[in-house]
Write an enzyme that holds these catalytic residues in place. Structure first.
Site, mmCIF file in Angstrom:
data_model
loop_
_atom_site.group_PDB
_atom_site.id
_atom_site.type_symbol
_atom_site.label_atom_id
_atom_site.label_comp_id
_atom_site.label_asym_id
_atom_site.label_seq_id
_atom_site.Cartn_x
_atom_site.Cartn_y
_atom_site.Cartn_z
ATOM 1 N N ASP A 111 36.237 34.692 89.306
ATOM 2 C CA ASP A 111 35.646 33.912 90.400
ATOM 3 C C ASP A 111 35.246 34.736 91.619
ATOM 4 O O ASP A 111 34.669 34.201 92.566
ATOM 5 C CB ASP A 111 36.640 32.802 90.825
ATOM 6 C CG ASP A 111 38.021 33.374 91.194
ATOM 7 O OD1 ASP A 111 39.035 32.728 90.854
ATOM 8 O OD2 ASP A 111 38.093 34.469 91.793
ATOM 9 N N HIS A 126 38.209 40.803 83.112
ATOM 10 C CA HIS A 126 37.588 39.773 82.273
ATOM 11 C C HIS A 126 36.188 39.404 82.732
ATOM 12 O O HIS A 126 35.663 38.368 82.349
ATOM 13 C CB HIS A 126 38.479 38.520 82.218
ATOM 14 C CG HIS A 126 39.740 38.749 81.443
ATOM 15 N ND1 HIS A 126 40.830 37.935 81.526
ATOM 16 C CD2 HIS A 126 40.090 39.740 80.576
ATOM 17 C CE1 HIS A 126 41.804 38.384 80.728
ATOM 18 N NE2 HIS A 126 41.379 39.495 80.157
ATOM 19 N N CYS A 134 21.785 39.703 79.525
ATOM 20 C CA CYS A 134 20.802 39.444 78.462
ATOM 21 C C CYS A 134 21.343 39.976 77.137
ATOM 22 O O CYS A 134 21.781 41.123 77.047
ATOM 23 C CB CYS A 134 19.486 40.148 78.810
ATOM 24 S SG CYS A 134 18.305 40.100 77.463
ATOM 25 N N GLY A 194 50.545 34.606 89.538
ATOM 26 C CA GLY A 194 49.712 33.456 89.152
ATOM 27 C C GLY A 194 49.116 33.562 87.777
ATOM 28 O O GLY A 194 47.968 33.165 87.559
ATOM 29 N N THR A 195 49.897 34.097 86.820
ATOM 30 C CA THR A 195 49.387 34.155 85.448
ATOM 31 C C THR A 195 50.456 33.719 84.462
ATOM 32 O O THR A 195 51.638 33.971 84.645
ATOM 33 C CB THR A 195 48.884 35.568 85.076
ATOM 34 O OG1 THR A 195 48.455 35.574 83.716
ATOM 35 C CG2 THR A 195 49.934 36.635 85.290
ATOM 36 N N ASN A 220 55.055 33.260 90.490
ATOM 37 C CA ASN A 220 54.350 32.269 89.699
ATOM 38 C C ASN A 220 54.941 30.877 89.923
ATOM 39 O O ASN A 220 56.141 30.764 90.224
ATOM 40 C CB ASN A 220 54.402 32.634 88.208
ATOM 41 C CG ASN A 220 53.266 32.007 87.428
ATOM 42 O OD1 ASN A 220 52.103 32.205 87.753
ATOM 43 N ND2 ASN A 220 53.602 31.217 86.426
HETATM 44 C C1 BV8 Z 1 40.941 41.647 72.873
HETATM 45 C C2 BV8 Z 1 37.286 35.097 80.608
HETATM 46 C C3 BV8 Z 1 40.510 43.185 71.126
HETATM 47 C C4 BV8 Z 1 36.541 33.978 79.938
HETATM 48 C C5 BV8 Z 1 39.447 35.199 79.443
HETATM 49 C C6 BV8 Z 1 47.475 41.450 71.459
HETATM 50 C C7 BV8 Z 1 46.741 42.546 71.900
HETATM 51 C C8 BV8 Z 1 45.375 42.423 72.119
HETATM 52 C C9 BV8 Z 1 44.743 41.197 71.916
HETATM 53 C C10 BV8 Z 1 45.467 40.114 71.483
HETATM 54 C C11 BV8 Z 1 46.821 40.246 71.264
HETATM 55 N N1 BV8 Z 1 47.265 39.042 70.839
HETATM 56 C C12 BV8 Z 1 46.237 38.166 70.818
HETATM 57 C C13 BV8 Z 1 45.135 38.792 71.186
HETATM 58 C C14 BV8 Z 1 43.823 38.179 71.267
HETATM 59 C C15 BV8 Z 1 43.525 37.554 72.622
HETATM 60 C C16 BV8 Z 1 44.701 36.887 73.245
HETATM 61 O O1 BV8 Z 1 45.373 37.447 74.102
HETATM 62 N N2 BV8 Z 1 44.970 35.656 72.835
HETATM 63 C C17 BV8 Z 1 46.077 34.926 73.416
HETATM 64 C C18 BV8 Z 1 45.673 33.486 73.665
HETATM 65 C C19 BV8 Z 1 47.253 35.021 72.475
HETATM 66 N N3 BV8 Z 1 42.994 38.558 73.519
HETATM 67 C C20 BV8 Z 1 41.683 38.834 73.473
HETATM 68 O O2 BV8 Z 1 40.909 38.328 72.682
HETATM 69 C C21 BV8 Z 1 41.190 39.865 74.467
HETATM 70 N N4 BV8 Z 1 40.377 40.820 73.744
HETATM 71 O O3 BV8 Z 1 42.096 41.736 72.692
HETATM 72 O O4 BV8 Z 1 40.016 42.375 72.182
HETATM 73 C C22 BV8 Z 1 39.365 43.984 70.684
HETATM 74 C C23 BV8 Z 1 39.457 45.368 70.778
HETATM 75 C C24 BV8 Z 1 38.379 46.129 70.333
HETATM 76 C C25 BV8 Z 1 37.222 45.506 69.854
HETATM 77 C C26 BV8 Z 1 37.139 44.106 69.802
HETATM 78 C C27 BV8 Z 1 38.224 43.343 70.210
HETATM 79 C C28 BV8 Z 1 40.260 39.256 75.488
HETATM 80 C C29 BV8 Z 1 40.994 38.253 76.319
HETATM 81 C C30 BV8 Z 1 40.104 37.782 77.488
HETATM 82 C C31 BV8 Z 1 39.695 36.355 77.285
HETATM 83 N N5 BV8 Z 1 38.935 35.874 78.452
HETATM 84 N N6 BV8 Z 1 38.724 34.837 80.530
HETATM 85 C C32 BV8 Z 1 36.592 32.694 80.727
HETATM 86 O O5 BV8 Z 1 37.158 32.671 81.837
HETATM 87 O O6 BV8 Z 1 36.046 31.699 80.223
HETATM 88 S S1 BV8 Z 1 41.075 34.786 79.385
HETATM 89 C C33 BV8 Z 1 41.351 33.553 80.492
HETATM 90 O O7 BV8 Z 1 42.574 32.984 80.108
HETATM 91 C C34 BV8 Z 1 41.602 34.042 81.889
HETATM 92 O O8 BV8 Z 1 40.740 35.083 82.269
HETATM 93 C C35 BV8 Z 1 43.017 34.465 81.859
HETATM 94 O O9 BV8 Z 1 43.170 35.781 81.481
HETATM 95 C C36 BV8 Z 1 43.564 33.600 80.767
HETATM 96 C C37 BV8 Z 1 44.370 32.484 81.378
HETATM 97 O O10 BV8 Z 1 45.419 33.090 81.877
HETATM 98 P P1 BV8 Z 1 45.894 32.805 83.369
HETATM 99 O O11 BV8 Z 1 44.994 33.487 84.322
HETATM 100 O O12 BV8 Z 1 47.300 33.171 83.351
HETATM 101 O O13 BV8 Z 1 45.704 31.257 83.614
HETATM 102 P P2 BV8 Z 1 46.602 30.095 83.004
HETATM 103 O O14 BV8 Z 1 45.917 28.823 83.286
HETATM 104 O O15 BV8 Z 1 46.989 30.433 81.611
HETATM 105 O O16 BV8 Z 1 47.963 30.190 83.861
HETATM 106 C C38 BV8 Z 1 47.939 29.982 85.252
HETATM 107 C C39 BV8 Z 1 49.335 30.274 85.755
HETATM 108 O O17 BV8 Z 1 49.329 30.103 87.165
HETATM 109 C C40 BV8 Z 1 50.389 29.334 85.205
HETATM 110 O O18 BV8 Z 1 51.478 30.104 84.733
HETATM 111 C C41 BV8 Z 1 50.809 28.483 86.408
HETATM 112 O O19 BV8 Z 1 52.205 28.244 86.420
HETATM 113 C C42 BV8 Z 1 50.460 29.370 87.564
HETATM 114 N N7 BV8 Z 1 50.058 28.675 88.781
HETATM 115 C C43 BV8 Z 1 49.297 27.562 88.907
HETATM 116 N N8 BV8 Z 1 49.110 27.294 90.225
HETATM 117 C C44 BV8 Z 1 49.763 28.258 90.920
HETATM 118 C C45 BV8 Z 1 50.369 29.143 90.005
HETATM 119 N N9 BV8 Z 1 51.090 30.214 90.389
HETATM 120 C C46 BV8 Z 1 51.231 30.422 91.720
HETATM 121 N N10 BV8 Z 1 50.679 29.619 92.657
HETATM 122 C C47 BV8 Z 1 49.949 28.533 92.294
HETATM 123 N N11 BV8 Z 1 49.404 27.740 93.251
#
Ligand code: BV8
Length: 256
Positions: A111, A126, A134, A194-195, A220
């Protein structure tokens, strides 16, 4: 959270640290009105699974719906302002830099609110909702205007325009990944803010820092899989905790 509520050993680790690294997630932007990634699906998107939308396969299958989802998120983010957590992190970076210490901000957020708050050299692992790429020329455009006239959009070269974000299954930008890994391996203190600590490789940086001997902390709203790993866990709102933490660090510096 008054100074007294921060663990004194955590505060002294921060005061002694030469290099501090921070990883932020959607929780840091939540108080600015940016839905967290998993909440991003309220309303129109409630019938979709985000893991199914944020993938190259989804875009290939239905570029209209996916472009619409991202353009709607982009328009919402353009209306949002940095909150006290963003502002505190920017102020902290300036304070530490003036003291000859380094502060590295790694963000999963797309953002650009950290930059709007004044943070510099932000490592966007990210990508950004404000940029489109493109599919043919790979040229990246930043677009802060109104809604696209139609979906999907194409560049002058005729290629489909995709959001310049990292989708699930896509590698992180090489330079960003390298910079994030270096910061994690080099820092004295690593703070995850915050993650949900579920998405990799981002969630792995904290473990890299710990393995390199850094003090680790988590700020968090809810416990996460990292909560048991960190040396210090602070549960609460980033917008409340971060300003208090920066004040506590500044006070200590002043008293040195
Ligand atoms: C990759 C952009 C390999 C898009 C996003 C192990 C190693 C490597 C990869 C993997 C692995 N295991 C699994 C994988 C695959 C995958 C993955 O991690 N899957 C998960 C679901 C298991 N990872 C990938 O695919 C990554 N790529 O590994 O590539 C590769 C290598 C070579 C060649 C080809 C491939 C890519 C991952 C990136 C995905 N893109 N975002 C978009 O935005 O649309 S991820 C997206 O979700 C966000 O960017 C963010 O990273 C994620 C969400 O996480 P958070 O930011 O934590 O948000 P969330 O809502 O989950 O949590 C919010 C938290 O805030 C909560 O805990 C809450 O309690 C807290 N909160 C709320 N309010 C507050 C607060 N805290 C404090 N104050 C508040 N007020």
């Amino acid at each position: 959270m008054p100074d007294s509520e921060f663990h004194p050993e955590f505060l002294s680790a921060l005061r002694e640290a030469r290099h501090i690294a921070v990883l932020t997630g959607a929780g840091v932007s939540a108080e600015s009105g940016v839905p967290t990634f998993r909440d991003a699906l309220t309303g129109l998107w409630s019938k979709y699974d985000p893991m199914q939308l944020a993938t190259p396969e989804a875009f290939a299958r239905d570029p209209d719906t996916i472009s619409r989802w991202y353009d709607e998120r982009r328009l919402n983010v353009l209306k949002c302002k940095p909150n006290p957590a963003h502002l505190a992190l920017a102020q902290w970076q300036q304070m530490l830099t003036e003291q000859g210490r380094t502060f590295t901000l790694i963000t999963q957020n797309v953002d650009r609110l950290h930059q709007a708050a004044g943070s510099t050299s932000v490592i966007e692992i990210h990508g950004s909702l404000l940029e489109w790429r493109c599919q043919v020329t790979q040229r990246v455009f930043e677009y802060r205007g109104g809604a696209f006239p139609h979906y999907p959009m194409r560049s002058e070269a005729g290629g489909l325009l995709r959001p310049n974000v990292v989708w699930f299954g896509e590698a992180l930008p090489e330079d960003a990944a390298r910079a994030a890994e270096h910061a994690a391996g080099f820092c004295d203190v690593f703070i995850s803010i915050g993650t949900s600590a579920l998405v990799y490789p981002a969630a792995g940086y904290l473990h890299m820092a710990k393995a390199s001997g850094a003090i680790t902390a988590e700020i968090n709203r809810d416990p996460t899989p990292a909560t048991e790993t960190v040396d210090y866990s602070m549960l609460g709102r980033a917008g409340g905790i971060m300003p208090a933490l920066v004040v506590a660090c500044a006070a200590a510096q002043g008293s040195r």
